[in-house]
Design an enzyme around this catalytic site. Structure first.
Site, PDB file in Angstrom:
ATOM      1  CB  THR A 166     -20.803   5.372  10.707  1.00 10.47           C
ATOM      2  OG1 THR A 166     -20.901   5.400   9.300  1.00 10.47           O
ATOM      3  CG2 THR A 166     -21.919   4.537  11.535  1.00 10.47           C
ATOM      4  CD  GLU A 190     -23.127   1.625  13.380  1.00  5.46           C
ATOM      5  OE1 GLU A 190     -22.027   2.128  14.341  1.00  5.46           O
ATOM      6  OE2 GLU A 190     -22.587   1.265  12.278  1.00  5.46           O
ATOM      7  CE  LYS A 222      -9.850 -15.956   5.537  1.00  5.15           C
ATOM      8  NZ  LYS A 222     -11.355 -16.270   4.997  1.00  5.15           N
ATOM      9  CD1 TRP A 277      -8.822 -14.580   8.683  1.00 12.61           C
ATOM     10  CD2 TRP A 277      -9.661 -14.507  10.493  1.00 12.61           C
ATOM     11  NE1 TRP A 277     -10.261 -14.743   8.269  1.00 12.61           N
ATOM     12  CE2 TRP A 277     -10.794 -14.456   9.690  1.00 12.61           C
ATOM     13  CE3 TRP A 277     -10.433 -14.505  11.910  1.00 12.61           C
ATOM     14  CZ2 TRP A 277     -12.209 -14.799   9.881  1.00 12.61           C
ATOM     15  CZ3 TRP A 277     -11.627 -14.665  12.110  1.00 12.61           C
ATOM     16  CH2 TRP A 277     -12.647 -14.503  11.448  1.00 12.61           C
TER      17      TRP A 277
HETATM   18  P1  ADP Z   1     -16.504   4.331  11.936  1.00 13.89           P
HETATM   19  O1  ADP Z   1     -17.173   2.825  11.959  1.00 13.89           O
HETATM   20  O2  ADP Z   1     -17.038   5.030  10.949  1.00 13.89           O
HETATM   21  O3  ADP Z   1     -15.348   4.112  12.331  1.00 13.89           O
HETATM   22  P2  ADP Z   1     -17.472   4.522  14.949  1.00 13.89           P
HETATM   23  O4  ADP Z   1     -16.777   5.684  15.563  1.00 13.89           O
HETATM   24  O5  ADP Z   1     -18.622   4.401  15.021  1.00 13.89           O
HETATM   25  O6  ADP Z   1     -17.379   5.040  13.204  1.00 13.89           O
HETATM   26  O7  ADP Z   1     -16.617   3.161  14.907  1.00 13.89           O
HETATM   27  C1  ADP Z   1     -17.021   2.088  15.733  1.00 13.89           C
HETATM   28  C2  ADP Z   1     -15.759   1.146  15.725  1.00 13.89           C
HETATM   29  O8  ADP Z   1     -14.565   1.808  16.101  1.00 13.89           O
HETATM   30  C3  ADP Z   1     -16.045  -0.051  16.160  1.00 13.89           C
HETATM   31  O9  ADP Z   1     -16.625  -0.956  15.540  1.00 13.89           O
HETATM   32  C4  ADP Z   1     -14.400  -0.559  16.281  1.00 13.89           C
HETATM   33  O10 ADP Z   1     -13.972  -1.152  15.055  1.00 13.89           O
HETATM   34  C5  ADP Z   1     -13.701   0.868  16.511  1.00 13.89           C
HETATM   35  N1  ADP Z   1     -13.551   0.876  18.105  1.00 13.89           N
HETATM   36  C6  ADP Z   1     -14.246   1.680  18.902  1.00 13.89           C
HETATM   37  N2  ADP Z   1     -13.686   1.652  20.376  1.00 13.89           N
HETATM   38  C7  ADP Z   1     -12.586   0.829  20.014  1.00 13.89           C
HETATM   39  C8  ADP Z   1     -11.500   0.301  20.923  1.00 13.89           C
HETATM   40  N3  ADP Z   1     -11.506   0.438  22.297  1.00 13.89           N
HETATM   41  N4  ADP Z   1     -10.665  -0.701  20.425  1.00 13.89           N
HETATM   42  C9  ADP Z   1     -10.535  -1.017  19.270  1.00 13.89           C
HETATM   43  N5  ADP Z   1     -11.511  -0.521  18.229  1.00 13.89           N
HETATM   44  C10 ADP Z   1     -12.512   0.224  18.774  1.00 13.89           C
END
Ligand code: ADP
Length: 541
Positions: free
Chosen positions: A184, A329, A439, A444
């Site tokens: 990640t 993931e 918060k 929220w």
């Molecule tokens: P990291 O967790 O390090 O950012 P990732 O690229 O795997 O790496 O990111 C996944 C996260 O990115 C998701 O859990 C979400 O929070 C965010 N994400 C991915 N696509 C979208 C989207 N279309 N809109 C909002 N958030 C998104």
């Protein structure tokens, strides 16, 4: 009673066989560092993958070994996507934008044995190399002979490829053999490794190509701006090969101007990238219009695509935006926000509201939202809860990470760390990541919604909202704003006034700070960790 069906392992060589049989003439094009375009076909890819499999075996790479790649998007990188798994080894894509210490951590943690490096990225890799302990062999791609480097044990990719032939019998691998690995990007913590299998990636490929998902076909020409080191380029190299779509790889040319040029001249039909890329492209296209009418879908994910930008693309440029959500993931595709038949009579504004959501879950994956007690919440469009998913292309643990089990529930769900609502017709809408929620006085506040609302102001180019400590309310929002070049004298009060009719009063940020650029993570997301650090250091006012 058992079914009487064939034992047919879902391995990636089947995908390449299919591409070679049905679409041998379809092209894979790469814009090289010098600006020239390299083109070849799936038939060429097929032969070169077999050659690479021979190379790897000759180098002594064994089943289960991790092989790193440190490269732009390009045809050799696609060869690695197929060739490394072909011998049962694991293609570990390394993020070229990590800091040297993080890069060394990831290579050592994965115990990469061989690493392939694009010559243009060699200086970046060298900054980390002193701390790397596991690599036995470096392979340079596109490097001139005699190149100077402090890396030990280098060989040249093309020398190795020339030294073997393209005769290679596919191994009869178990479909659960690991094939790929991606850490990640660490937006909310340390990088963690996802380890994909042939089976999971095969099913992801079929899942992604469903008509209800991205639905690529042989008529498509796909521009992959999303890097191959970010969540396997969203699985697109495999999805293209299986559907016969042509691939266009931009190499290091990721600025708006060359991307606009590629889309127009190559008649791209599908382009995939993160919102910050498409934000830049939009401004470029407004200044220097081009004919991009070939585009049938601009795929965007990785972080929330602001509704205002979706509207701008659709209204001003007549480009269909396809918002998708996923995670490293989840291989990564989880949801897509395509309109359905019951939306046909909605107004354009209502349609953009839906397209700005993250969308419905792709068949193959299951999704639910739960409260803090783990109880499932209703799909009513207003109740917020943590998103959990399960399915054949979702991880069940992190690679070599003890104590990660709190991200997996006892009944087999993965806790995403995203907070969302789901409407009664199944459209998920992320309100925040759990770590970014603000918060305030026990309530929220969604930083994502505030950002989207602010970015709809014509003078605001980018907005990132973080929580800052507050004695009375525990936390309050601070908005960091980047103005457009022709914004004039916009003040915090103007923005407050703009927000007032649009969000609850207690959501209005206490502080607005105007900065030149929002810091971004290695994959182009707003880096709120850096903003928070700057605030604590007194640098944000
Ligand atoms: P990291 O967790 O390090 O950012 P990732 O690229 O795997 O790496 O990111 C996944 C996260 O990115 C998701 O859990 C979400 O929070 C965010 N994400 C991915 N696509 C979208 C989207 N279309 N809109 C909002 N958030 C998104």
């Amino acid at each position: 009673m058992q079914g009487l069906m064939m034992d047919y392992p879902l391995t990636l060589d089947r995908i390449l066989e299919h591409a070679n049989k049905l679409f041998p003439h379809k092209r894979i094009s790469t814009k090289q560092p010098d600006g020239s375009i390299h083109r070849y076909t799936y038939a060429d890819l097929y032969k070169r993958v077999k050659r690479l499999a021979n190379v790897l075996q000759k180098l002594g790479v064994k089943q289960g070994d991790r092989v790193g790649t440190f490269a732009w998007n390009g045809y050799q990188h696609v060869e690695m996507y197929f060739g490394i798994p072909a011998i049962g080894a694991v293609c570990h894509t390394l993020n070229i934008r990590l800091f040297p210490d993080q890069l060394a951590y990831v290579v050592n943690h994965a115990e990469d044995k061989v690493v392939f490096i694009d010559a243009t990225l060699l200086p970046l890799f060298e900054r980390a190399s002193d701390k790397i302990t596991t690599v036995e062999q470096y392979v340079l791609v596109n490097a001139p002979q005699g190149i100077e480097t402090k890396l030990p044990n280098i060989v040249h990719y093309e020398d190795l490829m020339a030294d073997v032939d393209d005769d290679f019998e596919w191994l009869k691998l178990d479909e659960n053999t690991a094939m790929g690995m991606c850490y990640t990007s660490g937006t909310t913590g340390n990088p963690k490794g996802a380890l994909y299998s042939h089976r999971s990636m095969f099913l992801h490929t079929i899942g992604e190509n469903q008509a209800n998902a991205l639905g690529l076909t042989e008529a498509d020409s796909v521009l992959m701006v999303v890097p191959q080191f970010h969540a396997m380029a969203w699985g697109l190299p495999y999805a293209c090969a299986y559907s016969g779509a042509e691939m266009f790889m931009p190499g290091p040319h990721l600025k708006p101007e060359p991307l606009a040029e590629i889309i127009a001249t190559e008649k791209i039909t599908v382009a995939a990238g993160v919102p910050s890329i498409w934000n830049g492209l939009y401004h470029e296209l407004r200044q220097n219009p081009r004919d991009i009418s070939s585009v049938r879908a601009l795929i965007v994910g990785g972080s929330a695509m602001p509704r205002s930008l979706i509207k701008a693309y659709e209204k001003d440029l007549h480009v269909n935006v396809l918002h998708a959500w996923g995670m490293t993931e989840t291989s990564p595709l989880g949801t897509v926000s395509k309109l359905q038949s019951h939306h046909a009579n909605l107004t354009d504004e209502e349609k953009w509201d839906i397209k700005a959501k993250q969308g419905y879950v792709v068949p193959g994956i299951e999704m639910r939202i739960v409260n803090d007690e783990g109880e499932e919440l209703p799909w009513d469009g207003t109740t917020m809860g943590e998103v959990q998913v399960r399915g054949p292309w979702v991880v069940r643990d992190y690679y070599k990470l003890e104590g990660s089990s709190n991200q997996f529930t006892k009944d087999g769900w993965f806790r995403t760390g995203d907070v969302a609502t789901i409407s009664d017709d199944g459209y998920m809408q992320i309100t925040d990541r759990t770590k970014d929620l603000i918060k305030s006085g026990g309530e929220w506040i969604s930083s994502v919604e505030l950002e989207n609302t602010l970015m709809a102001h014509p003078a605001v180019r980018e907005a990132a909202v973080i929580a800052i400590p507050d004695e009375r309310w525990a936390e309050r929002p601070l908005a960091a704003i980047v103005l457009t070049e022709d914004a004039g004298d916009i003040t915090a009060d103007d923005l407050r006034e703009f927000l007032l009719p649009k969000v609850a009063k207690f959501w209005i940020p206490d502080k607005f700070v105007f900065i030149a650029e929002i810091p971004k993570t290695s994959v182009g997301k707003f880096d709120k960790k850096v903003l928070r650090r700057r605030y604590t250091a007194g640098e944000l006012g």
